[in-house]
Structures are given as C-alpha cells and as structure tokens.
Design a protein around this motif. Sequence first.
Motif: not given
Length: 325
Positions: A162, A165, A171
Amino acid sequence: MEDAEETPLGPVADELLSLVADGVIATDERGSIILFNKSAEETFGYKAGEVLGKSIDILLPARFHSSHQVHIQKFSSSISRLSRSMGGGRDVIGLKKSGEEFPIEAGLTRHDLAGRIILTVVLRDISERKQIEEARRLVTHEISHRLKNLMTVVNSVVSLTARASESVETCENLLLERLGAIGRTVDLMLLDDWSGADLGDLLKAELAPYRDYRGENYRLSGPEVKIPPQWALSLTLALHELATNASKYGALSRPSGVVQIEWRISQQPKGSMLQLDWVESGGPLVNPPDRRGFGSDLIERCMGRSKTRLSYNPSGFAAHFQVML
C-alpha cells in the motif's frame, strides 16, 4: 485366596465376564481382588491366579496407593452413591505387570451381595486415545502458530504494498500477485503436513509463469533441501519479487536472457546453512538504481539485511541469500 473362593459369582457369570471387552475387577471392602476377568488379564499382563486375594494396589503406581485407599474407604462406607467415575476429573493411571504405566478410563460400582460389600471396577485402556488427543493438541497448536506467522507476513505485505503503490489498481494487482505466491507456498507445505517446502518446488512454482517454450530461460542447480516453515513464506516472497522484477526489467524480459539459480548447503557451528545465488545474464544493461526501490526493501525485509546481498552488475542483476535451516 480365601476371599476368591467366597465369591458369590458362579461359573456361568465368570464365563460371561470373560467375553466382556472391558476389564472387570471386583474387590471386597478391604480392597482384596476377588474377580479378574480375561480382558483385565490382557490389559494388565497378569493371570487371574496371580492377583486374586491380593490388594488392588498391585495394579496402581505406588505414588497413588495412599490416596486410592482413602477414596475406596469413603466410597465403601457411603450410603448415597452406588456408582461413580474413578479419577474425579483426573487421569487414572494403571500399572502393568511389566512395570509400564498407562492411562485408563474406569467406572466404580458398589454392591451389597450376601451381606458383603463388593466393589467392581469396569475399565478400559485409553493409551491409544490419549496418543491421538495429544497428537491433535500438538497439531492444533502448530496450526495456530503457523497461522499467526502467516497473518504477520500478510499484514507486512499489505502494508508495504500500500505504501509503495501509486494507485488503488496498482495496489490491488500487486497484492493479488504476492498473496498468490503465499498461497502457493501454503499449498506446498500442506502437502507435507506443514513441515516445510522443497526449495526446488518453490522455485519452479514462482518461475513457471515466465518459462519460455524451450524451458531454457532459467536453470536450477542444487541438492534437495526442505525449507522450514519459518523461512518458506519469506523466501517465497523474495523469490516472487526477484522473478517479477526479472520479467519486467531483467533477464526474463528478453528472449536471450537467463536466470541461473544455484544453492548449496554448508555446515556451520550453529547448524546447516543454505546459500542461494540468483544470477541474471543476457538481459538489458543494468544500471544501479538512483534510490532504493520497494522490491529491494521487500526482499531485505523478508530475508533480513544481514543475510541478503543485492548486486547491480552491468551484465545482470544478482542476489545472494544465506539462511540457517
């Protein structure tokens, strides 16, 4: 032996008791054995003639003699209960003629026959059941431990993905790939009762999507070795990251590219060490990155920085790992 001769049970009853699968033992109020059926003989290893007239204590470990006598006296003189389970929630331990102790399940009854108090124990050897219960307990504990480790790895992967990304879609795609890698490793470990996974199988599972039609763009060389559970997931994630990067930017992105993976085992003072080398060649020219990327962070997080060496050689990227097995 006098008590044995006074038993009110006739030959027909004795023959019927010999057919009962459970052990049946009867004593008088003093605890002297007056009946010992065939199943009791098989369970304890004594012939009836060896124990009739003797104290029931011969069938119990010495450390239980005093407490057993107290329980028997209370039960014999009780005017309320005619039957109860032995042990009161505790395991009951028997003693074979050989000296071997074993767990039993037993029920105790009291009868007044011809003016005499007769105590009868119906018992069963539960050694096999206890072994199964212990095996189940160990398996449950191990599964719980492994699941906690798995969730720790998953949480770390989700957090790192996370953060690195740039979009929700990116993600999602990365997470699906990495969680898929974890899932493949779990499947491999389940095939072997979660005792680990074969290194060759882990590598083949991660490299299979990138195999060319000739099967020559990666080469594996090393002895058969099982990776223990505490390392299997981490190594899988590192290998998955290496394979993904090689397919995008390295040797697996070119028809001429090759990934050579070699491993060996060496004996160290603290045990066996796995040394694994991932060396790429034939791909694009490699330039050292301007800054540390997510892939490098994930690999070092999984394997430990002290156990990992990443080399950005112009001829091809290389990674070297050391793992204590």
